[in-house]
Enzyme design. Structure first.
Site, PDB file in Angstrom:
ATOM      1  CB  CYS A 105      52.846  43.503  20.675  1.00  0.00           C
ATOM      2  SG  CYS A 105      53.948  44.687  21.458  1.00  0.00           S
ATOM      3  CG  HIS A 141      61.256  45.219  29.801  1.00  0.00           C
ATOM      4  ND1 HIS A 141      60.037  45.561  30.315  1.00  0.00           N
ATOM      5  CD2 HIS A 141      62.105  46.148  30.241  1.00  0.00           C
ATOM      6  CE1 HIS A 141      60.159  46.644  31.051  1.00  0.00           C
ATOM      7  NE2 HIS A 141      61.412  47.028  31.017  1.00  0.00           N
ATOM      8  CG  HIS A 169      56.695  48.406  34.355  1.00  0.00           C
ATOM      9  ND1 HIS A 169      56.493  49.181  33.247  1.00  0.00           N
ATOM     10  CD2 HIS A 169      57.039  47.182  33.894  1.00  0.00           C
ATOM     11  CE1 HIS A 169      56.695  48.447  32.156  1.00  0.00           C
ATOM     12  NE2 HIS A 169      57.034  47.224  32.535  1.00  0.00           N
ATOM     13  CD  GLU A 180      52.667  50.743  30.124  1.00  0.00           C
ATOM     14  OE1 GLU A 180      53.207  49.771  29.555  1.00  0.00           O
ATOM     15  OE2 GLU A 180      51.436  50.828  30.304  1.00  0.00           O
ATOM     16  CB  CYS A 228      47.582  46.837  25.253  1.00  0.00           C
ATOM     17  SG  CYS A 228      48.479  45.947  24.036  1.00  0.00           S
ATOM     18  CB  SER A 270      59.262  41.150  29.958  1.00  0.00           C
ATOM     19  OG  SER A 270      57.999  40.953  29.363  1.00  0.00           O
ATOM     20  CG  ASN A 284      54.384  41.164  27.905  1.00  0.00           C
ATOM     21  OD1 ASN A 284      54.441  40.162  27.230  1.00  0.00           O
ATOM     22  ND2 ASN A 284      55.273  42.134  27.789  1.00  0.00           N
TER      23      ASN A 284
END
Ligand code: SF4
EC number: 1.17.7.4
Length: 402
Positions: free
Chosen positions: A66, A96, A185, A187, A288, A317, A319
């Site tokens: 991304c 990641h 995580h 984030e 996002c 990861s 996502n």
């Protein structure tokens, strides 16, 4: 700590950079050669499909790097160029992805070591350069580095910063942030460090448990045990769930975040009525675009007749795991791998299951003509996807152990 004031003063410091160093053109060539792929471009140009021998590859129409990740990696490369001799650290994996992180190490960008459960910042010297990764760093970590006089290169994705601003808004008006995410995580750890009161819910069932507590009350001890690692210090469910706002880890399933938002809106509506709703519930869109596009493309891809799916991305990861979940829910045999080396042979693949377990599956490539769906997480370079596709072609063509 007044996190907003700290952030503001950090951003005005001469030791802080979040815009890069003006070497974009030079690193662009390097990034192109290291991470881009001609084969992937060819598949894109052929309407996201390619057939060779018995294998038809169907690629998701949005996948891989991304722009937030591309930006973070480019800034890390620029940092090395700009500080050729300085000691450069990174507080966590830049993104990641094992191959990108490997490249960081080759460029002598070192990870802050972990002692027990904590990072050992004592290794970082005054004047060292420290990169903050795409998913950010906690405010406490930023403070330590700032106080040490480090040069901070902040690659935090603007979408992640948007979530931080949201939880700051909740804090200002004394709302509890309900964060849809994984409490471990990085984030979410960073996001919760900017929040005042917060509660992290992993999924819809956990959110329903909380919503039920808001409406009907419940066992306080059980609640606190259940969320022991996922709430702010001193959190009291009987006091701190009267006013709630929604925030999210940017890589969670979009549909689930929306469902959780709607659930709490309905819950507060039921408890306080329509005229009082705005005094008890806040929601901003912090999903996002890139995550959303990759999930939408995956939903479109699984509508095709696929014999199997290969989902490529780092094992940590989030996502990528979400993409894998979509294939799993459709009942498509799907394999989450992080590197091409997981494709052991035509008979054997090593892959990560949704529960996190690494297993080996035999006879994963069916005989005869097959259609293979391919996608990759937001931190996976096209080059890695190319390697996987080439190896599937080779395995099917030769059936040989590679
Ligand atoms: S997935 Fe979204 S939030 Fe995460 S780095 Fe990429 S653009 Fe930013």
């Amino acid at each position: 700590m007044d996190t907003k004031a700290f952030k503001r003063s950090l951003q005005h410091s001469e030791n802080y950079n979040r815009k890069g160093f003006g070497h974009q053109a030079e690193v662009a060539t390097q990034l192109q050669s290291e991470y881009q792929s001609n084969l992937i471009q060819e598949i894109r140009d052929r309407n996201y499909t390619l057939q060779r021998g018995d294998v038809t590859i169907r690629l998701a129409q949005a996948f891989g790097f991304c722009w937030g990740v591309e930006r973070a990696v480019a800034m890390a490369y620029e940092t090395r160029q700009h500080f050729p001799t300085e000691h450069i650290w990174i507080t966590n994996e830049i993104i990641h992805n094992p191959s990108v992180n490997q490249r960081m190490q080759e460029m002598e960008v070192e990870f802050i070591p972990i002692e027990g459960k904590n990072k050992d910042f004592s290794v970082v010297g005054i004047g060292d350069v420290v990169i903050l990764p795409a998913f950010g760093a906690s405010v406490q970590e930023m403070q330590i580095l700032h106080e040490k006089g480090c040069k901070i290169v902040d690659t935090t994705c603007p979408w992640v910063s948007k979530v931080w601003n949201t939880v700051e808004k909740h804090k200002k008006i004394d709302y509890t942030s309900i964060i849809h995410g994984k409490y471990k995580h990085e984030e979410t750890v960073a996001t919760s460090s900017f929040a005042g009161k917060y509660l992290i819910v992993l999924n819809l069932p956990e959110a329903e448990y909380v919503a039920d507590y808001i409406i009907n009350g419940g066992n306080r001890e059980e609640f606190l045990t259940k969320f022991a690692k996922a709430c702010s210090a001193g959190f009291d469910p009987d006091r701190d769930l009267e006013r709630v706002g929604i925030a999210n880890q940017t890589t969670m399933l979009k549909g689930e975040t929306e469902q959780i938002g709607k659930l709490f809106e309905r819950t507060m509506l039921q408890k306080y009525g329509p005229t009082e709703l705005n005094q008890h519930f806040q929601s901003f869109n912090t999903i996002c675009d890139a995550t959303q596009e990759r999930q939408d493309a995956m939903l479109e891809l699984v509508e095709h007749n696929l014999d199997l799916m290969v989902v490529i991305g780092g094992f940590n990861s989030s996502n990528t795991t979400q993409l894998q979940q979509i294939a799993f829910e459709r009942g498509i045999p799907s394999y989450h791998i992080d590197t091409v080396e997981r494709l052991k042979s035509v008979d054997s693949i090593e892959h990560r299951q949704l529960n996190g377990q690494l297993i080996t599956t035999e006879n994963w490539l069916p005989d005869g003509e097959i259609v293979v769906g391919i996608t990759s997480g937001a931190s996976t370079p096209d080059k890695v996807v190319e390697d996987v596709i080439e190896k599937i072609f080779t395995l099917k063509a030769t059936g040989a152990l590679v």
